[in-house]
Write an enzyme that holds these catalytic residues in place. Structure first.
Site, PDB file in Angstrom:
ATOM      1  N   ASP A  10      -1.090   0.663   1.737  1.00 26.76           N
ATOM      2  CA  ASP A  10      -0.527   0.450   3.064  1.00 26.76           C
ATOM      3  C   ASP A  10       0.438   1.598   3.347  1.00 26.76           C
ATOM      4  O   ASP A  10       0.787   2.368   2.448  1.00 26.76           O
ATOM      5  CB  ASP A  10       0.190  -0.901   3.117  1.00 26.76           C
ATOM      6  CG  ASP A  10       0.513  -1.332   4.539  1.00 26.76           C
ATOM      7  OD1 ASP A  10       0.099  -0.628   5.484  1.00 26.76           O
ATOM      8  OD2 ASP A  10       1.179  -2.366   4.711  1.00 26.76           O
ATOM      9  N   ASP A  17       1.871  -5.631  -1.105  1.00 28.49           N
ATOM     10  CA  ASP A  17       2.898  -6.615  -1.457  1.00 28.49           C
ATOM     11  C   ASP A  17       2.966  -7.799  -0.505  1.00 28.49           C
ATOM     12  O   ASP A  17       3.846  -8.644  -0.620  1.00 28.49           O
ATOM     13  CB  ASP A  17       4.276  -5.946  -1.515  1.00 28.49           C
ATOM     14  CG  ASP A  17       4.681  -5.341  -0.172  1.00 28.49           C
ATOM     15  OD1 ASP A  17       3.881  -5.403   0.791  1.00 28.49           O
ATOM     16  OD2 ASP A  17       5.802  -4.807  -0.081  1.00 28.49           O
ATOM     17  N   ASP A  41      -2.446  -8.770   1.785  1.00 26.30           N
ATOM     18  CA  ASP A  41      -3.019  -7.838   0.812  1.00 26.30           C
ATOM     19  C   ASP A  41      -3.809  -8.536  -0.293  1.00 26.30           C
ATOM     20  O   ASP A  41      -4.516  -7.880  -1.054  1.00 26.30           O
ATOM     21  CB  ASP A  41      -1.897  -6.996   0.173  1.00 26.30           C
ATOM     22  CG  ASP A  41      -1.253  -6.033   1.150  1.00 26.30           C
ATOM     23  OD1 ASP A  41      -2.008  -5.339   1.852  1.00 26.30           O
ATOM     24  OD2 ASP A  41      -0.019  -5.985   1.229  1.00 26.30           O
TER      25      ASP A  41
END
Length: 675
Positions: free
Chosen positions: A344, A611, A615
């Protein structure tokens, strides 16, 4: 994760509740404005169970011990022990325990080495935080009460306000300026407006549901009442969380060990009967069988389980010193073999904090007057202060403007509204009263008829507006989010302020915010590329900001693909796109997982670092799931590796340690096998 688990049928789950009118919904579900009774709540709690996500249960020590004991090589050695018990003890005139003892020691050593390291790592990883708030406000028996979220049941009437966490999936029946933050589920930073209206449109994903709120999201602004329609595992949140219980596919390393084990078993199955038949005519049956078993022992690498466990355990210890916790020892091999890292943007490439970078007048020159007015607006607004307000207040205090809070007093405010995308406060310093507004550039331009440049007020012109748009566009391309600031002084006589007073205002300038890239990110990306690891960015953020950040950290891509375009492509087309695309924006959790799966199925070793709740599917789909110690529970449960810092340098150090470990393993194995 298999393909069918990537897809959640949103239409099937929510269409009936979302498309029904409020009256029909309340009638069908027997919804009362007084909520349900305590007796009914207890009955439904017994029927549907607690409102909890059933994650993987915390393993006991004996679960880890059993898992370490039952490995392919240990099973082979145990099979040999069974045969030796028959040949060396049962059939032998003089029982010989030597071979059995040696193999038992090897099995015990490899089991304990693997057990102690994996148990220690997982115990460190099990210090998790609560996913959602512990209590919520409901109406029961006509009264507002606070109850634990786990006791929420279907049919409960939930009261929502700014800052509230959504305790379950809800159908909205009343709302006022309600905006929900769904970034935990979708990855998109923008808030979503929710209301009780029924919109007849296609329902393809959760963003299409304007009257449904989802468990695990939170209220940004406004108030609402909602009726619980799904709890626990049946929620959308639960569907994503459920992926952690389905288990990951076996890694290439695990498959390799299993293939060797199967090959050895095949050799033994064929070789033992052949050797036995060749010798049974010359020797007695016991001697011939014993010799055949001895051949089987000779072709089995007895030291391999010990070498594997000791090498992996030692590597895990070294990696822990580099701020890397290894939850699953088998993942160490794949960790160092990664050739594609999907990540990300926020928090990995950026600092994950909003900073006020610029405060400019209408011609793009720095002007502290703009910061002053923005500070008064952010400080005195009474709603939930967001990261932008906090950044403005911090910068103003750094510029010694804190005394303004004593000079000015708030008179009134016009709360933020996502439809007009601005917020106004009315303040006075006893000499004059001002209406100060900040908001999106285009919306502010629409309510301004005048401009203020160095204290001189003049009529706004088309040229000035175009110039301001150009400056804002340039700042956007630099990765800054732009907010305009304006004011109005001729407000005497107004007792109650409303949106209609936001007109004929004076444009002062604008402020620019940035979530800056980490200083170490560019160098880390270069080192990863030099190590043969390609970095692909998968984010829910918009294209302009993502492009800017990626350029600053030197992530190159011939084009940028959004989630909407991705859904139109087949897997083969996505694979072709991945050949020259390193940046994907506005992705849902399922879209991220799909990209990871396609990369993995194309013979890549894929690592994914994340995190958030969104995800988890990607962490499961990847060869190596990587998370951080501050991640949400589901992300840490799904991960194989946990970093103690969300920094690519930590990841890089971990990869280096694994490569050292793997080289050492090869050396030990070659020397050990010769013995």
């Amino acid at each position: 994760m298999t393909k069918n688990k990537e897809n959640v049928d949103i239409y099937k789950m929510y269409a009936n509740d979302a498309l029904a009118t409020k009256e029909k919904f309340m009638s069908t579900n027997s919804v009362s404005k007084d909520g349900i009774s305590e007796k009914e709540a207890i009955s439904r709690l017994q029927e549907y169970g607690l409102n909890e996500i059933k994650q993987t249960r915390t393993k006991k020590w004996y679960n880890y011990l059993w898992q370490s004991f039952i490995t392919p090589f240990n099973c082979i050695l145990l099979g040999i022990v069974v045969i030796l018990i028959y040949t060396d003890i049962y059939l032998a005139a003089n029982p010989n325990y030597a071979n059995i003892i040696v193999i038992a020691i090897l099995v015990t050593a490899s089991t304990l080495l693997d057990f102690f390291e994996e148990y220690r790592s997982n115990k460190a990883a099990e210090k998790l935080k609560e996913m959602v708030a512990t209590t919520t406000t409901v109406i029961r028996n006509g009264k507002k009460v606070q109850i634990p979220i786990k006791n929420v049941v279907i049919g409960d009437m939930i009261l929502l306000s700014a800052g509230s966490m959504i305790p379950a999936d809800l159908r909205i029946i009343e709302s006022k300026d309600l905006y929900i933050g769904q970034s935990s589920l979708t990855g998109e930073s923008d808030s979503i407006r929710k209301d009780d209206k029924v919109e007849n449109k296609n329902i393809d994903n959760i963003n299409d549901l304007n009257n449904i709120c989802f468990m695990g999201t939170n209220v940004i602004s406004g108030t609402a009442k909602g009726v619980v329609i799904k709890t626990g595992d049946s929620t959308y949140f639960g569907k994503i969380a459920h992926t952690i219980t389905t288990g990951k596919e076996k890694t290439a390393f695990q498959k390799g060990i299993e293939s060797i084990s199967k090959l050895l078993i095949k050799f033994m199955t064929i070789l033992i009967p052949i050797v036995f038949l060749l010798n049974v005519e010359k020797h007695d049956i016991v001697l011939a069988f014993t010799f055949a078993v001895a051949i089987a022992i000779c072709i089995t690498p007895l030291l391999l389980p010990v070498i594997l466990s000791s090498s992996l355990s030692k590597g895990a210890v070294r990696m822990s010193k580099k701020k890397t916790i290894v939850k699953k020892l088998d993942s160490i091999q794949n960790f160092g073999a990664i050739n594609i890292l999907c990540t990300d943007k926020t928090g990995t490439l950026t600092e994950d904090r909003i900073i006020l970078e610029k405060y400019l007048d209408i011609y793009g020159n720095e002007d502290t007057r703009i910061l002053k007015h923005a500070f008064l607006n952010s400080y005195f607004q009474t709603g939930l202060k967001g990261s932008i307000d906090e950044a403005v207040i911090k910068r103003a205090i750094e510029n010694d403007m804190e005394q303004l809070t004593k000079q000015y007093k708030i008179v009134d405010e016009i709360p933020f509204d996502f439809s007009r995308r601005c917020l106004s406060v009315i303040v006075t310093d006893e000499r004059k009263t001002q209406l100060i507004t900040k908001g999106a550039v285009e919306e502010i331009l629409n309510i301004c008829t005048l401009v203020d440049y160095k204290g001189k007020v003049s009529k706004i012109t088309k040229e000035i507006k175009n110039n301001i748009r150009q400056i804002a566009k340039k700042l956007n391309e630099e990765g800054l989010r732009v907010v305009a600031v304006c004011q109005k002084n001729d407000i005497d006589g107004i007792k109650k302020f409303s949106i209609k007073d936001e007109k004929n205002m004076v444009l002062l300038g604008f402020i620019g915010f940035l979530d800056p890239p980490k200083e170490s990110a560019k160098e880390s990306i270069k080192k990863l590329n030099d190590a043969g690891i390609r970095v692909i960015v998968l984010t829910g953020d918009n294209e302009e900001v993502t492009k800017c950040i990626c350029e600053k950290v030197n992530i190159q891509s011939k084009r940028i693909v959004s989630g909407n375009n991705l859904d139109k492509l087949s897997d083969i087309a996505v694979l072709r796109t991945l050949k020259d695309t390193n940046i994907f924006v506005k992705l849902s959790p399922i879209q991220k997982a799909r990209i990871v799966r396609i990369l993995k199925e194309s013979d890549n070793i894929v690592g994914y670092i994340g995190d958030g709740i969104n995800d988890s599917p990607s962490l499961i789909n990847s060869d190596v799931g990587i998370s951080v110690d501050t991640a949400v529970d589901i992300a840490k449960e799904s991960a194989d590796i946990i970093l103690l810092e969300k920094d690519l340098n930590v990841l890089l150090e971990g990869v280096k340690e694994r490569k050292k470990n793997f080289c050492k393993f090869n050396e030990i194995y070659q020397n050990g096998y010769k013995l």
